[in-house]
Design a protein around this motif. Sequence first.
Motif, PDB file in Angstrom:
ATOM      1  N   UNK A   1     -11.591 -10.141   1.344  1.00  0.00           N
ATOM      2  CA  UNK A   1     -12.816  -9.996   0.553  1.00  0.00           C
ATOM      3  C   UNK A   1     -12.921 -11.083  -0.520  1.00  0.00           C
ATOM      4  N   UNK A   2     -11.848 -11.851  -0.719  1.00  0.00           N
ATOM      5  CA  UNK A   2     -11.863 -12.858  -1.773  1.00  0.00           C
ATOM      6  C   UNK A   2     -11.753 -12.265  -3.163  1.00  0.00           C
ATOM      7  N   UNK A   3     -11.271 -11.025  -3.263  1.00  0.00           N
ATOM      8  CA  UNK A   3     -11.102 -10.392  -4.587  1.00  0.00           C
ATOM      9  C   UNK A   3      -9.684 -10.662  -5.069  1.00  0.00           C
ATOM     10  N   UNK A   4      -9.471 -11.826  -5.656  1.00  0.00           N
ATOM     11  CA  UNK A   4      -8.132 -12.294  -6.002  1.00  0.00           C
ATOM     12  C   UNK A   4      -7.998 -12.493  -7.502  1.00  0.00           C
ATOM     13  N   UNK A   5      -6.801 -12.218  -8.107  1.00  0.00           N
ATOM     14  CA  UNK A   5      -5.641 -11.608  -7.452  1.00  0.00           C
ATOM     15  C   UNK A   5      -5.980 -10.203  -6.959  1.00  0.00           C
ATOM     16  N   UNK A   6      -5.276  -9.726  -5.916  1.00  0.00           N
ATOM     17  CA  UNK A   6      -5.538  -8.399  -5.365  1.00  0.00           C
ATOM     18  C   UNK A   6      -5.333  -7.306  -6.415  1.00  0.00           C
ATOM     19  N   UNK A   7      -5.986  -6.163  -6.210  1.00  0.00           N
ATOM     20  CA  UNK A   7      -5.877  -5.040  -7.144  1.00  0.00           C
ATOM     21  C   UNK A   7      -4.414  -4.711  -7.448  1.00  0.00           C
ATOM     22  N   UNK A   8      -3.566  -4.811  -6.451  1.00  0.00           N
ATOM     23  CA  UNK A   8      -2.131  -4.539  -6.612  1.00  0.00           C
ATOM     24  C   UNK A   8      -1.510  -5.336  -7.746  1.00  0.00           C
ATOM     25  N   UNK A   9      -2.010  -6.537  -7.979  1.00  0.00           N
ATOM     26  CA  UNK A   9      -1.408  -7.402  -8.989  1.00  0.00           C
ATOM     27  C   UNK A   9      -2.150  -7.327 -10.314  1.00  0.00           C
ATOM     28  N   UNK A  10      -3.262  -6.562 -10.362  1.00  0.00           N
ATOM     29  CA  UNK A  10      -4.044  -6.537 -11.594  1.00  0.00           C
ATOM     30  C   UNK A  10      -3.574  -5.444 -12.552  1.00  0.00           C
ATOM     31  N   UNK A  11      -2.906  -4.395 -12.046  1.00  0.00           N
ATOM     32  CA  UNK A  11      -2.286  -3.414 -12.937  1.00  0.00           C
ATOM     33  C   UNK A  11      -0.860  -3.197 -12.459  1.00  0.00           C
ATOM     34  N   UNK A  12      -0.071  -2.489 -13.250  1.00  0.00           N
ATOM     35  CA  UNK A  12       1.305  -2.203 -12.811  1.00  0.00           C
ATOM     36  C   UNK A  12       1.386  -0.869 -12.080  1.00  0.00           C
ATOM     37  N   UNK A  13       0.273  -0.081 -12.036  1.00  0.00           N
ATOM     38  CA  UNK A  13       0.325   1.259 -11.443  1.00  0.00           C
ATOM     39  C   UNK A  13       0.800   1.246  -9.995  1.00  0.00           C
ATOM     40  N   UNK A  14       0.180   0.372  -9.198  1.00  0.00           N
ATOM     41  CA  UNK A  14       0.437   0.392  -7.757  1.00  0.00           C
ATOM     42  C   UNK A  14       1.899   0.074  -7.455  1.00  0.00           C
ATOM     43  N   UNK A  15       2.392  -1.000  -8.056  1.00  0.00           N
ATOM     44  CA  UNK A  15       3.765  -1.412  -7.747  1.00  0.00           C
ATOM     45  C   UNK A  15       4.768  -0.382  -8.247  1.00  0.00           C
ATOM     46  N   UNK A  16       4.498   0.213  -9.429  1.00  0.00           N
ATOM     47  CA  UNK A  16       5.425   1.228  -9.957  1.00  0.00           C
ATOM     48  C   UNK A  16       5.419   2.462  -9.057  1.00  0.00           C
ATOM     49  N   UNK A  17       4.228   2.888  -8.623  1.00  0.00           N
ATOM     50  CA  UNK A  17       4.142   4.063  -7.749  1.00  0.00           C
ATOM     51  C   UNK A  17       4.830   3.805  -6.414  1.00  0.00           C
ATOM     52  N   UNK A  18       4.610   2.592  -5.857  1.00  0.00           N
ATOM     53  CA  UNK A  18       5.237   2.269  -4.577  1.00  0.00           C
ATOM     54  C   UNK A  18       6.757   2.251  -4.707  1.00  0.00           C
ATOM     55  N   UNK A  19       7.265   1.678  -5.805  1.00  0.00           N
ATOM     56  CA  UNK A  19       8.717   1.645  -6.015  1.00  0.00           C
ATOM     57  C   UNK A  19       9.266   3.059  -6.131  1.00  0.00           C
ATOM     58  N   UNK A  20       8.551   3.929  -6.871  1.00  0.00           N
ATOM     59  CA  UNK A  20       8.998   5.321  -7.019  1.00  0.00           C
ATOM     60  C   UNK A  20       9.045   6.017  -5.664  1.00  0.00           C
ATOM     61  N   UNK A  21       8.034   5.795  -4.827  1.00  0.00           N
ATOM     62  CA  UNK A  21       8.016   6.418  -3.502  1.00  0.00           C
ATOM     63  C   UNK A  21       9.188   5.960  -2.642  1.00  0.00           C
ATOM     64  N   UNK A  22       9.466   4.651  -2.683  1.00  0.00           N
ATOM     65  CA  UNK A  22      10.556   4.125  -1.858  1.00  0.00           C
ATOM     66  C   UNK A  22      11.907   4.639  -2.352  1.00  0.00           C
ATOM     67  N   UNK A  23      12.096   4.704  -3.683  1.00  0.00           N
ATOM     68  CA  UNK A  23      13.363   5.214  -4.214  1.00  0.00           C
ATOM     69  C   UNK A  23      13.527   6.695  -3.893  1.00  0.00           C
ATOM     70  N   UNK A  24      12.429   7.436  -3.934  1.00  0.00           N
ATOM     71  CA  UNK A  24      12.495   8.851  -3.546  1.00  0.00           C
ATOM     72  C   UNK A  24      13.001   8.994  -2.114  1.00  0.00           C
TER      73      UNK A  24
END
Lengths: 213, 213, 213
Positions: free
Chosen positions: C56-79
Amino acid sequence: MTAQGFLLLLELVGVFAFALDGALSAMRAAHLDLFGVVTLGIVTAVGGGILRDVLLGELPPATFRTWYYLATATAGALTAFWGHRLVSRMSRPILVFDTIGLSLFAVSGAQLAVHAGVGAGQAILLGGLTAVGGGTLRDVLVRQVPTILTGGLYAVPALAGAAVAVTGPLLGLEAGVAAFAGGAVCAGLRVGGVLGGWRAPSAPRSAREGLDG
Amino acid sequence: MTAQGFLLLLELVGVFAFALDGALSAMRAAHLDLFGVVTLGIVTAVGGGILRDVLLGELPPATFRTWYYLATATAGALTAFWGHRLVSRMSRPILVFDTIGLSLFAVSGAQLAVHAGVGAGQAILLGGLTAVGGGTLRDVLVRQVPTILTGGLYAVPALAGAAVAVTGPLLGLEAGVAAFAGGAVCAGLRVGGVLGGWRAPSAPRSAREGLDG
Amino acid sequence: MTAQGFLLLLELVGVFAFALDGALSAMRAAHLDLFGVVTLGIVTAVGGGILRDVLLGELPPATFRTWYYLATATAGALTAFWGHRLVSRMSRPILVFDTIGLSLFAVSGAQLAVHAGVGAGQAILLGGLTAVGGGTLRDVLVRQVPTILTGGLYAVPALAGAAVAVTGPLLGLEAGVAAFAGGAVCAGLRVGGVLGGWRAPSAPRSAREGLDG
């Protein structure tokens, strides 16, 4: 030499080292012709930077804005193809070249991301991606499980080096000093990890059973 | 028919040929269902153009700006799925369709890159990427070592065709003539390479030993 | 809670479920260390959204615009890494988490694409890509043939759910209702397909013979 010129020189040293590393790994992993080896050397050398620039929206990527990167990467891959006898007399040549590329790219990738305006955490992640992205693309193309997933400490040194380069200036360190320290941390952890056989905890064997598909 | 319309028609012929090629290769390489075959046909047909548009920063990619490309790719893949008996009576159908797609995409990809304002060397590289990118993505998805790495002359014809299309106009040739010549060079090298068994020099066997991991 | 906040919450539930799913699948497929498992969990959780934002050309991607996504993904993987004993007592845990992620991402990806201004057909395709993209990247990294190609009905439920979410409002349905209906359609088709053993027609065996390389 200006500071700008010095940074470009360091980047090109990283590109050359990664192209050598990528071409040597590719020759070990699969039976390839000249063009295959050069292609994989170039992918290893510039793949991480391209992924970073795409994610930052800095398009076309730096790799395509000048001819320096592609020419340096091609030279590195050809050196590996024709000079592999000489290179293989070195002790652990792949480790040496890989560590140089990893350290330079982790730091420069993180700094570029900071300049592009993303947050500190994301800049560290993008520094790590710059460092490991090209090698991961190469591993996928020659059908190896990427080093980041199995090779002991590989992404961690890159992320640690990027973290030092990004947080140093926030703590009052001069940017050049922080970059140098970040590179040293990355190289130290990488070489120490390989020579010392440091390993991260593995997934318990039981995790491979008892789950549905 | 306008020149614009003629170019779009050529692109869609390339998309259709690559979708057929991709779906046929996918059916040979792995046991897939209808959706898998169609997915791989579409990936083969539009993957290279998407990679080119991402690297040029022309987003959303052309593939997503109209429905022509996706509809044509789907039609090509379905033709392969349902018509494979008919198609397999042709002599070397994959080579025929692959050569058509390769030649049209190398030239059109290079011309689009020139219009987007990158340098001549980068335009040639992006023309080559447009031509081989989709097939490489397909090979990665079905876990084959990509043709660009092992398949004799595959990327070279695409790069040569793109080079003719890019440098011709710089030397005073009319753009349409240069494009036609580039396509002919690409097709000639590709078909000649396969039928004549031309090969690039291989990495020496000794390169696979004596290097550390 | 605002509508905006509710949507973000749903997205993060999807990220957590996909990170669990990705880490569990990765532990089954290959012998990985902690960092490998976390990396693959994160890739599965955010890979599809990143691909969508790049296209879509929406850069940087939403994943990199806040820390929520990466923190949630890390928590899920560690779980998944530390809690896999607990998780594996569930009946079919991977199917459960995968279906949650698939349904939420198909709908939210399609809606984001509509807001970005692409056509309805492309929005449906990008919704499907958001849902299956991360898992496909993970499969490529651990060298499995991606589920989208072989796993019965996997992409189809995502595309169907996205289609309901996109076309509902065009037919006068309220956006929230259409989104809920789309998610239910996706989840129903996915679970029904797995439990009922629904399969798409396969490529005929004869298609694997009689074609040239």
